[in-house]
Design an enzyme around this catalytic site. Structure first.
Site, PDB file in Angstrom:
ATOM      1  N   LYS A   1      -3.107  57.444  42.103  1.00 37.33           N
ATOM      2  CA  LYS A   1      -4.088  58.389  42.064  1.00 37.33           C
ATOM      3  C   LYS A   1      -4.575  59.094  43.385  1.00 37.33           C
ATOM      4  O   LYS A   1      -5.030  60.038  43.794  1.00 37.33           O
ATOM      5  CB  LYS A   1      -5.539  57.814  41.319  1.00 37.33           C
ATOM      6  CG  LYS A   1      -5.828  56.625  42.109  1.00 37.33           C
ATOM      7  CD  LYS A   1      -7.152  56.074  41.354  1.00 37.33           C
ATOM      8  CE  LYS A   1      -7.405  54.607  41.770  1.00 37.33           C
ATOM      9  NZ  LYS A   1      -7.895  54.712  43.151  1.00 37.33           N
ATOM     10  N   THR A   2      -4.353  58.003  44.511  1.00 31.58           N
ATOM     11  CA  THR A   2      -4.450  58.520  45.874  1.00 31.58           C
ATOM     12  C   THR A   2      -3.703  59.852  46.153  1.00 31.58           C
ATOM     13  O   THR A   2      -4.134  60.569  46.986  1.00 31.58           O
ATOM     14  CB  THR A   2      -4.493  57.170  46.919  1.00 31.58           C
ATOM     15  OG1 THR A   2      -5.456  56.109  46.403  1.00 31.58           O
ATOM     16  CG2 THR A   2      -4.677  57.663  48.392  1.00 31.58           C
TER      17      THR A   2
ATOM     18  N   ASP B   1     -13.311  59.518  43.265  1.00 28.98           N
ATOM     19  CA  ASP B   1     -12.435  58.424  43.199  1.00 28.98           C
ATOM     20  C   ASP B   1     -13.026  57.020  42.536  1.00 28.98           C
ATOM     21  O   ASP B   1     -14.248  56.942  42.518  1.00 28.98           O
ATOM     22  CB  ASP B   1     -11.898  57.744  44.288  1.00 28.98           C
ATOM     23  CG  ASP B   1     -10.475  57.031  44.221  1.00 28.98           C
ATOM     24  OD1 ASP B   1     -10.073  57.049  43.205  1.00 28.98           O
ATOM     25  OD2 ASP B   1     -10.020  56.426  45.266  1.00 28.98           O
ATOM     26  N   GLU B   2     -12.271  56.439  41.717  1.00 33.66           N
ATOM     27  CA  GLU B   2     -12.952  55.206  40.993  1.00 33.66           C
ATOM     28  C   GLU B   2     -14.066  55.731  39.990  1.00 33.66           C
ATOM     29  O   GLU B   2     -15.272  54.871  40.219  1.00 33.66           O
ATOM     30  CB  GLU B   2     -13.285  54.138  42.197  1.00 33.66           C
ATOM     31  CG  GLU B   2     -12.158  53.849  42.912  1.00 33.66           C
ATOM     32  CD  GLU B   2     -11.199  52.878  42.311  1.00 33.66           C
ATOM     33  OE1 GLU B   2     -11.169  52.863  41.027  1.00 33.66           O
ATOM     34  OE2 GLU B   2     -10.101  52.444  42.707  1.00 33.66           O
TER      35      GLU B   2
ATOM     36  N   GLN C   1     -10.543  49.456  34.468  1.00 28.18           N
ATOM     37  CA  GLN C   1     -10.700  48.641  35.671  1.00 28.18           C
ATOM     38  C   GLN C   1     -12.138  48.588  36.164  1.00 28.18           C
ATOM     39  O   GLN C   1     -12.502  48.544  37.450  1.00 28.18           O
ATOM     40  CB  GLN C   1      -9.719  49.496  36.943  1.00 28.18           C
ATOM     41  CG  GLN C   1      -8.390  49.068  36.759  1.00 28.18           C
ATOM     42  CD  GLN C   1      -7.583  49.781  37.880  1.00 28.18           C
ATOM     43  OE1 GLN C   1      -7.591  49.008  38.881  1.00 28.18           O
ATOM     44  NE2 GLN C   1      -6.977  50.820  37.615  1.00 28.18           N
TER      45      GLN C   1
ATOM     46  N   ARG D   1      -2.418  43.989  40.458  1.00 26.94           N
ATOM     47  CA  ARG D   1      -2.302  44.021  42.138  1.00 26.94           C
ATOM     48  C   ARG D   1      -1.033  43.531  42.219  1.00 26.94           C
ATOM     49  O   ARG D   1      -0.586  43.895  43.471  1.00 26.94           O
ATOM     50  CB  ARG D   1      -3.264  42.900  42.431  1.00 26.94           C
ATOM     51  CG  ARG D   1      -4.675  43.071  42.267  1.00 26.94           C
ATOM     52  CD  ARG D   1      -5.095  44.439  42.825  1.00 26.94           C
ATOM     53  NE  ARG D   1      -5.212  45.175  41.351  1.00 26.94           N
ATOM     54  CZ  ARG D   1      -5.298  46.576  41.195  1.00 26.94           C
ATOM     55  NH1 ARG D   1      -5.290  47.188  42.238  1.00 26.94           N
ATOM     56  NH2 ARG D   1      -5.370  47.091  40.017  1.00 26.94           N
TER      57      ARG D   1
END
Length: 718
Positions: free
Chosen positions: A33-34, A219-220, A250, A594
């Site tokens: 996504k970044t 974002d997020e 998440q 992670r």
């Protein structure tokens, strides 16, 4: 990273090219996504001719902000004109410009840290004669809930009228708000709330920003709360070109107001929303993704998606059933040593994740015994150390003379013979003025208290009147003029560390001014107030030990998730709430995803927790993983030798820790008052031992008070 659309997959490119209107991208863990967000910014500038000045990108952490800024700068010119910031930093920037419209604030407002707010709350509750911790805890919780609700105070109190003592809670909230106004201060929640208030009361301010930001990226998005979502809607009111990226799987911050249902609200609130799914994972191997999918599919409140990867090969995740927390810690330490010796991993490739910080003690002891460098996140930040907070308070009163909290903190440091009684008298005569404003007033020279404050007033005026060319020169002058270093004895080890910390602070000021030559003291203080110790996770050649919450958005080659037991992970309060249980499962999903290459999970048969040793049931998540656990199998290898002066001590410690589980140390040898020695912490004295004799509180000469498992800690009685 260079601008290269060929580096994106088909679904990412489809989302990127939808430049007009509202776009929702549900982006699973590790789905790039970044990369998508940064390429979209570059695409708007390069391909669509959009001015960087008209783009706003909102992130959730300082680390994510920095990473995005660096990536965009590598792709396009003029990237510094794009607003890329966290919600809080964005609001600070807006408020510095326009908060003067909200009387009585001015642009030099102080941002209260949690400890500053805590002091203010204590003062308010003392005035209301509520001195018990129960009321304080309830008040802090209600204050936060109110500020994150987006409701007017009267509406909030009415909604929660059946709850504990809401009438007094409301009175305390008003007094707290008045106290902040008098101090020209805002707490973290206020940064968002006051920005919305500014937009509502002064539509021309909102009109300016909503017209400026033709394209907004968030974002997020699943971590936005009600207030943050309202800010996004207001800023997007002119053009409606808002691009949000989120993953309801998440969302792990509901305890601080995050609401993943904003993803579903977004589809209702914005017309003709285009939705894209990113299900390809670029981070983890297929075996790791498989168990992550196995766990998260048990949640019902989610959009249907299943992560996949082209990394089909990889080590199978391991589930280890430890005898107790000591065995668990040794299992982690030994496997780290094994992997470093055999696979050429570095220490910062590893992370040990847990549901609660209380599990870290045994890990630290085991890592010390194996001489494994590590850093525990969630302890004192550098800027939270007492000597640094004192220095920051001195600096803050030069930016904001209305900041009584900072003034009271430093007025008797170093000692000036000014106690609480003198402060109370000064507060009595100050009226509507702040304490410093009263000190600096002409009429105060005739007051009987003047002599007490004369030296301070003289130095404050001298420094205020000087014209400093460099920020670091100003900071050093404050330190020397107020003799802050002289308050400590350089021959005392603890005091020497404080002096060195002050010097380190000056070094950080110099670093800041070299990167921001035009920045002033207020901007520096703003930077450190909004900073987080988790910004540096994964750096510095050390194993990361952290809660799952702290590592959201990060990745490590090797991850250990410990404490998979009922009541620990998931936490006990989730047992009677499906909503909370689903959040615990999302937290587990975040922990699993992670890991890039290897994943180890552990649970204990017995664990010392909440002042007693208890048999533990494996977490329900263990069954959902689809793995079989094993126990009592230790890795067979020789730990690689350490080039250290403490080799002999370390070898001795290893032998202590490698004893079989049944060979427990006799803890009855330890008594309160005994002097002991620890290989890392040095000499100390036992001041308290728990009722079961297993945990000792020891005050070490150089490290202060530590709580250690007496059975585990390598202590020598002196």
């Amino acid at each position: 990273m260079e601008y290269n659309l060929n580096s994106l997959n088909d679904e990412q490119i489809k989302a990127l090219k939808e430049t007009e209107g509202a776009v929702l991208v549900t982006a699973g863990a590790g789905s790039g996504k970044t990369r998508l967000l940064t390429h979209r910014i570059a695409y708007l500038i390069k391909e669509c001719g959009v001015s960087p000045y008209n783009i706003l990108a909102i992130t959730f952490t300082n680390k994510a902000t920095k990473e995005m800024q660096e990536r965009v700068a590598d792709m396009v010119e003029g990237a510094n004109k794009v607003w890329i910031s966290t919600f809080h930093s964005m609001c600070v920037r807006i408020l510095r410009q326009d908060i003067y419209r909200l009387s009585p604030y001015n642009k030099n407002f102080t941002i209260f840290s949690e400890s500053d707010s805590d002091k203010a709350i204590k003062k308010i509750l003392d005035e209301l004669n509520y001195k018990d911790d129960k009321f304080k805890k309830v008040f802090i919780s209600q204050l936060s809930n109110f500020k994150n609700s987006g409701q007017a105070l009267n509406d909030y109190l009415l909604t929660h009228s059946c709850e504990f003592n809401m009438q007094e809670i409301g009175k305390a909230i008003v007094m707290y708000d008045d106290y902040l106004k008098k101090n020209n201060a805002l707490d973290f929640d206020d940064l968002l709330i006051k920005t919305i208030e500014l937009f509502k009361k002064f539509p021309e301010v909102l009109e300016y920003y909503s017209n400026r930001f033709r394209y907004i990226l968030v974002d997020e998005f699943q971590d936005t709360n009600t207030v943050q979502y309202q800010l996004v809607k207001m800023l997007a009111s002119a053009y409606g070109n808002v691009f949000v990226v989120g993953d309801e799987d998440q969302c792990i911050y509901s305890w601080r107001g995050a609401n993943f249902e904003n993803i579903f609200k977004f589809k209702k609130d914005f017309p003709n929303v285009k939705v894209f799914k990113l299900e390809r994972n670029y981070r983890s191997t297929a075996p790791i993704l498989q168990i992550a999918n196995n766990v998260i599919k048990n949640n019902s409140t989610r959009l249907d998606k299943k992560m996949w990867t082209e990394k089909t090969e990889g080590e199978q995740p391991v589930l280890y059933n430890a005898y107790d927390e000591r065995d668990e810690a040794l299992y982690v330490a030994q496997n780290i040593e094994k992997l470093i010796a055999a696979q050429n991993y570095k220490y910062d490739d590893f992370a040990v994740l847990m549901r609660m910080n209380a599990l870290s003690r045994n890990l630290e002891e085991a890592f010390l015994s194996y001489n494994i460098p590590h850093r525990i996140y969630g302890g004192f930040k550098f800027y939270e150390r007492v000597e640094i907070k004192n220095l920051i308070a001195y600096l803050r009163i030069f930016v904001n003379p209305k900041d009584d909290i900072s003034f009271i903190r430093i007025i008797n440091f170093p000692k000036r013979g000014i106690g609480d009684g003198t402060i109370a008298k000064l507060e009595e005569i100050s009226g509507e003025k702040s304490l410093i404003e009263r000190l600096l007033s002409d009429e105060f020279k005739n007051n009987l208290l003047y002599k007490k404050f004369e030296d301070f007033i003289k130095i404050y005026k001298e420094i205020s009147g000087n014209n400093y060319k460099k920020l670091s020169d100003f900071v050093q002058d404050v330190i020397s003029s107020f003799a802050l270093k002289l308050a400590y004895n350089p021959k005392d080890e603890d005091d020497l560390n404080k002096i060195l910390n002050i010097e380190q602070f000056v070094s950080s000021v110099k670093d800041f001014e070299s990167l921001n030559p035009d920045a002033d003291l207020g901007q520096f203080l703003e930077m450190i107030t909004l900073s987080s110790d988790t910004d540096e996770i994964g750096q510095g050649g050390a194993v990361t030990i952290a809660t799952v919450h702290a590592v959201k958005g990060l990745e490590f080659k090797v991850v250990f998730v410990i404490g998979l037991e009922e009541g620990v992970f998931p936490i006990s309060r989730a047992f009677n709430s499906n909503h909370e249980l689903e959040e615990e499962r999302r937290l587990m999903y975040v922990a699993l995803t992670r890991a890039e290459e290897r994943l180890y999970l552990t649970h204990c048969t017995k664990r010392y927790l909440y002042s007693s040793r208890q048999y533990q049931m494996p977490s329900r998540f263990c069954k959902e993983l689809g793995l079989n656990s094993f126990s009592n199998i230790k890795p067979k290898f020789e730990a690689k030798p350490k080039m250290s002066e403490n080799d002999k001590v370390q070898q001795m410690l290893k032998q202590v820790f490698k004893k079989e589980e049944k060979e427990h140390k006799d803890v009855s040898i330890y008594k309160v008052g005994q002097k002991v020695s620890h290989p890392r912490f040095g000499d100390g004295q036992i001041v308290e031992i728990s009722d079961d004799g297993l945990v000792g509180d020891i005050i070490f000469e150089d490290f202060g008070k530590k709580s250690l498992m007496l059975e585990l800690a390598p202590l020598e009685i002196l």
